[in-house]
Design a protein around this motif. Structure first.
Motif, PDB file in Angstrom:
ATOM      1  N   PHE A   5       0.768  -0.820  -0.031  1.00 20.53           N
ATOM      2  CA  PHE A   5      -0.054   0.033   0.206  1.00 20.53           C
ATOM      3  C   PHE A   5       0.906   1.169  -0.132  1.00 20.53           C
ATOM      4  CE2 PHE A   5      -3.264  -3.440   1.968  1.00 20.53           C
ATOM      5  CZ  PHE A   5      -4.272  -2.663   0.932  1.00 20.53           C
ATOM      6  N   ASP A   6       2.076   1.409  -0.693  1.00 25.56           N
ATOM      7  CA  ASP A   6       2.664   2.043  -0.876  1.00 25.56           C
ATOM      8  C   ASP A   6       4.526   3.018   0.192  1.00 25.56           C
ATOM      9  OD1 ASP A   6       2.122   2.656  -3.319  1.00 25.56           O
ATOM     10  OD2 ASP A   6       0.464   3.781  -3.046  1.00 25.56           O
ATOM     11  N   HIS A   7       3.311   1.891   1.365  1.00 23.65           N
ATOM     12  CA  HIS A   7       4.111   1.814   2.290  1.00 23.65           C
ATOM     13  C   HIS A   7       6.269   1.342   1.437  1.00 23.65           C
ATOM     14  CE1 HIS A   7       1.393   3.926   3.828  1.00 23.65           C
ATOM     15  NE2 HIS A   7       0.901   2.430   4.302  1.00 23.65           N
ATOM     16  N   PRO A   8       7.179   1.801   2.662  1.00 25.68           N
ATOM     17  CA  PRO A   8       8.209   1.020   2.440  1.00 25.68           C
ATOM     18  C   PRO A   8       8.168   0.044   2.656  1.00 25.68           C
ATOM     19  CG  PRO A   8       8.965   3.274   2.667  1.00 25.68           C
ATOM     20  CD  PRO A   8       7.554   2.987   3.273  1.00 25.68           C
ATOM     21  N   THR A   9       8.663  -1.338   1.957  1.00 29.41           N
ATOM     22  CA  THR A   9       8.523  -2.795   2.427  1.00 29.41           C
ATOM     23  C   THR A   9      10.105  -3.255   2.214  1.00 29.41           C
ATOM     24  OG1 THR A   9       6.770  -2.557   1.948  1.00 29.41           O
ATOM     25  CG2 THR A   9       7.205  -4.315   1.913  1.00 29.41           C
ATOM     26  N   VAL A  10       9.931  -4.592   2.929  1.00 30.63           N
ATOM     27  CA  VAL A  10      10.808  -5.468   2.295  1.00 30.63           C
ATOM     28  C   VAL A  10      10.424  -6.595   3.262  1.00 30.63           C
ATOM     29  CG1 VAL A  10      11.920  -5.701   5.476  1.00 30.63           C
ATOM     30  CG2 VAL A  10      13.138  -5.991   3.044  1.00 30.63           C
ATOM     31  N   VAL A  11      10.892  -8.000   2.051  1.00 29.51           N
ATOM     32  CA  VAL A  11      10.373  -9.043   2.321  1.00 29.51           C
ATOM     33  C   VAL A  11      11.539  -9.966   2.579  1.00 29.51           C
ATOM     34  CG1 VAL A  11       9.529 -10.853   1.249  1.00 29.51           C
ATOM     35  CG2 VAL A  11       8.996  -8.704   0.451  1.00 29.51           C
ATOM     36  N   LEU A  12      11.411 -10.998   3.579  1.00 29.12           N
ATOM     37  CA  LEU A  12      12.643 -11.194   3.965  1.00 29.12           C
ATOM     38  C   LEU A  12      11.932 -12.975   4.722  1.00 29.12           C
ATOM     39  CD1 LEU A  12      13.581  -9.566   7.056  1.00 29.12           C
ATOM     40  CD2 LEU A  12      14.992  -9.897   4.604  1.00 29.12           C
ATOM     41  N   ASN A  13      12.859 -13.684   4.420  1.00 30.39           N
ATOM     42  CA  ASN A  13      12.958 -15.106   4.067  1.00 30.39           C
ATOM     43  C   ASN A  13      13.068 -15.467   5.899  1.00 30.39           C
ATOM     44  OD1 ASN A  13      14.370 -18.250   4.706  1.00 30.39           O
ATOM     45  ND2 ASN A  13      13.106 -18.013   3.536  1.00 30.39           N
ATOM     46  N   ALA A  14      11.644 -16.608   6.063  1.00 35.24           N
ATOM     47  CA  ALA A  14      11.890 -17.714   7.593  1.00 35.24           C
ATOM     48  C   ALA A  14      13.113 -17.698   8.256  1.00 35.24           C
ATOM     49  CB  ALA A  14      10.742 -18.367   7.643  1.00 35.24           C
ATOM     50  N   GLU A  15      13.629 -18.520   7.789  1.00 37.90           N
ATOM     51  CA  GLU A  15      14.737 -19.334   8.055  1.00 37.90           C
ATOM     52  C   GLU A  15      15.775 -17.712   8.319  1.00 37.90           C
ATOM     53  OE1 GLU A  15      18.588 -22.433   7.744  1.00 37.90           O
ATOM     54  OE2 GLU A  15      17.344 -22.445   5.716  1.00 37.90           O
ATOM     55  N   SER A  16      16.507 -17.346   7.110  1.00 39.91           N
ATOM     56  CA  SER A  16      16.721 -15.724   7.590  1.00 39.91           C
ATOM     57  C   SER A  16      16.975 -15.176   8.696  1.00 39.91           C
ATOM     58  CB  SER A  16      17.118 -14.801   6.354  1.00 39.91           C
ATOM     59  OG  SER A  16      17.319 -15.299   5.416  1.00 39.91           O
ATOM     60  N   ILE A  17      15.229 -15.437   8.804  1.00 43.90           N
ATOM     61  CA  ILE A  17      14.831 -14.099  10.382  1.00 43.90           C
ATOM     62  C   ILE A  17      15.671 -14.621  11.823  1.00 43.90           C
ATOM     63  CG2 ILE A  17      13.182 -13.065  11.935  1.00 43.90           C
ATOM     64  CD1 ILE A  17      14.475 -11.223   9.072  1.00 43.90           C
ATOM     65  N   ALA A  18      14.981 -16.217  11.711  1.00 44.43           N
ATOM     66  CA  ALA A  18      14.432 -17.353  12.967  1.00 44.43           C
ATOM     67  C   ALA A  18      16.363 -17.419  13.296  1.00 44.43           C
ATOM     68  CB  ALA A  18      14.447 -18.595  12.409  1.00 44.43           C
ATOM     69  N   VAL A  19      17.675 -17.357  12.313  1.00 45.83           N
ATOM     70  CA  VAL A  19      18.638 -17.359  13.071  1.00 45.83           C
ATOM     71  C   VAL A  19      19.177 -16.143  14.090  1.00 45.83           C
ATOM     72  CG1 VAL A  19      18.847 -19.292  11.036  1.00 45.83           C
ATOM     73  CG2 VAL A  19      19.959 -16.861  10.323  1.00 45.83           C
ATOM     74  N   VAL A  20      18.377 -14.695  13.116  1.00 45.02           N
ATOM     75  CA  VAL A  20      18.611 -13.740  13.974  1.00 45.02           C
ATOM     76  C   VAL A  20      19.221 -13.611  15.297  1.00 45.02           C
ATOM     77  CG1 VAL A  20      18.371 -10.944  13.876  1.00 45.02           C
ATOM     78  CG2 VAL A  20      18.047 -12.141  12.270  1.00 45.02           C
ATOM     79  N   PRO A  21      18.365 -13.756  16.124  1.00 46.42           N
ATOM     80  CA  PRO A  21      18.577 -13.978  17.937  1.00 46.42           C
ATOM     81  C   PRO A  21      19.762 -14.921  18.093  1.00 46.42           C
ATOM     82  CG  PRO A  21      16.584 -14.285  17.100  1.00 46.42           C
ATOM     83  CD  PRO A  21      16.822 -14.774  16.557  1.00 46.42           C
ATOM     84  N   SER A  22      20.528 -15.792  17.506  1.00 43.42           N
ATOM     85  CA  SER A  22      21.010 -16.557  17.808  1.00 43.42           C
ATOM     86  C   SER A  22      22.828 -15.842  18.047  1.00 43.42           C
ATOM     87  CB  SER A  22      21.335 -18.270  17.407  1.00 43.42           C
ATOM     88  OG  SER A  22      20.246 -18.814  17.887  1.00 43.42           O
ATOM     89  N   ILE A  23      22.875 -14.964  16.492  1.00 39.42           N
ATOM     90  CA  ILE A  23      23.692 -14.413  16.187  1.00 39.42           C
ATOM     91  C   ILE A  23      23.905 -13.554  16.877  1.00 39.42           C
ATOM     92  CG2 ILE A  23      24.697 -12.807  14.153  1.00 39.42           C
ATOM     93  CD1 ILE A  23      23.166 -14.593  12.057  1.00 39.42           C
ATOM     94  N   LEU A  24      22.856 -12.490  17.050  1.00 39.02           N
ATOM     95  CA  LEU A  24      23.093 -11.506  18.017  1.00 39.02           C
ATOM     96  C   LEU A  24      23.616 -11.708  19.447  1.00 39.02           C
ATOM     97  CD1 LEU A  24      19.855  -9.601  17.384  1.00 39.02           C
ATOM     98  CD2 LEU A  24      22.308  -9.291  16.591  1.00 39.02           C
ATOM     99  N   ARG A  25      23.133 -13.141  20.437  1.00 40.74           N
ATOM    100  CA  ARG A  25      23.788 -13.436  21.269  1.00 40.74           C
ATOM    101  C   ARG A  25      25.426 -13.852  21.146  1.00 40.74           C
ATOM    102  NH1 ARG A  25      18.481 -15.327  21.736  1.00 40.74           N
ATOM    103  NH2 ARG A  25      17.259 -14.111  22.904  1.00 40.74           N
ATOM    104  N   ARG A  26      25.466 -14.955  20.386  1.00 40.50           N
ATOM    105  CA  ARG A  26      26.835 -15.710  20.411  1.00 40.50           C
ATOM    106  C   ARG A  26      27.691 -14.611  19.278  1.00 40.50           C
ATOM    107  NH1 ARG A  26      25.988 -22.252  19.465  1.00 40.50           N
ATOM    108  NH2 ARG A  26      28.216 -21.851  20.996  1.00 40.50           N
ATOM    109  N   GLY A  27      27.515 -13.996  18.961  1.00 45.36           N
ATOM    110  CA  GLY A  27      28.236 -13.114  17.862  1.00 45.36           C
ATOM    111  C   GLY A  27      28.688 -13.220  16.643  1.00 45.36           C
ATOM    112  N   ALA A  28      29.229 -12.054  15.756  1.00 43.07           N
ATOM    113  CA  ALA A  28      29.316 -12.379  14.715  1.00 43.07           C
ATOM    114  C   ALA A  28      30.245 -13.411  14.237  1.00 43.07           C
ATOM    115  CB  ALA A  28      29.363 -11.474  13.967  1.00 43.07           C
ATOM    116  N   LYS A  29      31.516 -12.921  15.569  1.00 41.83           N
ATOM    117  CA  LYS A  29      33.079 -13.834  15.473  1.00 41.83           C
ATOM    118  C   LYS A  29      32.186 -15.609  15.402  1.00 41.83           C
ATOM    119  CE  LYS A  29      37.497 -14.683  16.926  1.00 41.83           C
ATOM    120  NZ  LYS A  29      38.088 -14.725  17.613  1.00 41.83           N
ATOM    121  N   TRP A  30      31.481 -15.838  16.081  1.00 41.12           N
ATOM    122  CA  TRP A  30      30.853 -17.382  16.413  1.00 41.12           C
ATOM    123  C   TRP A  30      30.021 -17.562  14.978  1.00 41.12           C
ATOM    124  CZ3 TRP A  30      25.410 -19.170  15.585  1.00 41.12           C
ATOM    125  CH2 TRP A  30      25.274 -19.968  16.093  1.00 41.12           C
TER     126      TRP A  30
END
Length: 471
Positions: free
Chosen positions: A250-275
């Motif tokens: 509806f003309d709003h700025p939008t992004v479409v993301l995959n479920a698996e890509s989003i589900a791993v985000v909390p683990s990355i932030l907790r354990r760190g990018a180096k892991w």
């Protein structure tokens, strides 16, 4: 298992299966846009797989434990999420860029770069859409996340949405995923009840809402078609520009993301990018959900380290190819729309974006479909082309005409009622389809036609001669 010189050489080989100047130009533009984000961490690993249990993100992948909030918290979900939010959107973005996370939905676009597009837009009505359509044959990874790890998905949406400045997330789920949608809806209700979502998410003053919308068409897996479907329009892809981060839902700025890509985000932030960057090869970091199906002894979905050899993945988790590895004919490495790779390439393939790309194929969604020598490959190609014939939206002339001609020609090949010059016609049609259409459906269609003409050309000629002798 260590990566020997032969595999390394195979992964650095030139892509010889790309056909047509338009396809090559399109690929060059895609590679130029998908450059690694600044500050991305690297590693010098040479051994990949099997994944250690302590490195697994999806600890309830097979549903052996309860998926509700209480047991999810015991597995680490929602642990100090407020602290992660208080670190700020810039810190979250920086960690995602350092990790080198790439989209798990098929394109392999760097998540940090994609998020940056929407984050840079100044608007109070940004929309995040979570793609759980998963209509790609051979793929069922997001379905497992929805029914067994829904809270991991919800928490990831909150963190990613806050990073990009979104206050609303729409989850697009297939109609056929009834039980999965029910589990996600229940988990969302739990999150609202305990203050994890809503006007004061995790007691941080952040507003973030989620709701589910449902649809059921293969083509709506394409992001612009999905947005059209969610707006009540016909689910057909649209031309770009304007891009979704400029003019989307509806003309709003939008992004479409995959479920698996989003589900791993909390683990990355907790354990760190180096892991995360320490798993898999550089530019192909992290873990991945692979779906192994077709002619294997034990079809399964498994989480493994990126860059694991394809042969090890099949033999370790799927019980090997039916009839043994010598009976292998070819493999679709990333779902039905990815180019088929023969046995020789499969022996050297590492399951990551760059290696498969160098072999003329793609990682796609990680849906591995195995074909053995006991099957009729021409019949498989015929059924695949008939599938794409039903799914095309008929907007683009090359895709529409290819969807009419290719299944008919393939059907004649299967019976032997054809002529050898028709093989060249198939090759000509698939070249015309590449780089000339709005979405990637034509590319998947062309990949199957290319395999039919190039890899199974001698078999087609043999069947034509057999038919001619019987007449």
């Amino acid at each position: 298992m260590s990566k020997d010189a032969a595999k390394d050489k195979g992964c650095k080989a030139d892509n010889k299966s790309k056909t047509g100047s338009s396809a090559e130009k399109t690929e060059q533009k895609k590679n130029k846009k998908n450059e690694p984000p600044k500050g991305m961490l690297t590693n010098a690993k040479t051994d990949f797989g099997a994944l250690k249990d302590c490195d697994r993100v999806f600890q309830n992948l097979y549903g052996r434990h309860d998926w509700r909030l209480k047991d999810s918290c015991k597995r680490g979900d929602w642990y100090r999420t407020a602290d992660l939010l208080e670190m700020g959107p810039d810190w979250i973005m920086d960690e995602i860029k350092k990790s080198g996370l790439r989209g798990r939905g098929g394109s392999g676009f760097y998540a940090g770069n994609k998020w940056e597009f929407l984050k840079a837009v100044k608007s109070k009505k940004k929309i995040m859409i979570l793609n759980c359509a998963e209509g790609e044959p051979g793929t069922c990874k997001d379905r497992e996340i929805l029914r067994h790890e829904p809270h991991k998905l919800i928490e990831g949406c909150l963190l990613a949405g806050f990073c990009m400045g979104c206050e609303k997330c729409i989850v697009y789920v297939r109609n056929r995923f009834y039980n999965e949608a029910c589990n996600l809806q229940f988990a969302m209700a739990e999150a609202y009840r305990y203050g994890l979502l809503g006007c004061n998410a995790c007691d941080t003053g952040i507003k973030f809402d989620m709701h589910i919308q449902r649809g059921d068409r293969y083509l709506t897996g394409e992001e612009t078609a999905m947005v059209n479907c969610l707006m009540g329009k016909m689910g057909r892809p649209r031309k770009r520009p304007p891009y979704l981060h400029e003019k989307g839902y509806f003309d709003h700025p939008t992004v479409v993301l995959n479920a698996e890509s989003i589900a791993v985000v909390p683990s990355i932030l907790r354990r760190g990018a180096k892991w995360w960057s320490g798993l898999g090869r550089t530019k192909n970091s992290g873990t991945k959900l692979f779906n192994i199906s077709g002619h294997v002894n034990n079809p399964c979905t498994v989480e493994e380290e990126m860059s694991m050899p394809l042969r090890d993945l099949i033999e370790m988790h799927a019980g090997g190819v039916c009839g043994g590895w010598k009976n292998l004919l070819a493999v679709f490495p990333g779902g039905l729309s990815t180019p088929l790779i023969p046995k020789i390439a499969a022996e050297e393939a590492l399951m990551d974006f760059d290696c498969l790309h160098s072999m003329g194929s793609e990682l796609g969604t990680g849906g591995i479909i195995v074909m053995c020598k006991d099957c009729d490959p021409l019949l498989i190609m015929q059924r695949t082309l008939e599938f794409y014939m039903k799914q095309t939206c008929k907007q683009c002339t090359p895709c529409r005409d290819g969807a009419i001609w290719l299944p008919e020609i393939s059907k004649n090949f299967t019976k032997g009622e054809s002529h050898p010059h028709m093989i060249d016609l198939v090759d000509t049609i698939q070249k015309r389809m590449r780089g000339t259409c709005i979405c990637g459906l034509a590319e998947g269609h062309a990949n199957v036609a290319f395999a039919l003409a190039q890899q199974f050309g001698p078999l087609i000629e043999k069947r034509i001669l057999e038919y001619a002798k019987d007449c």
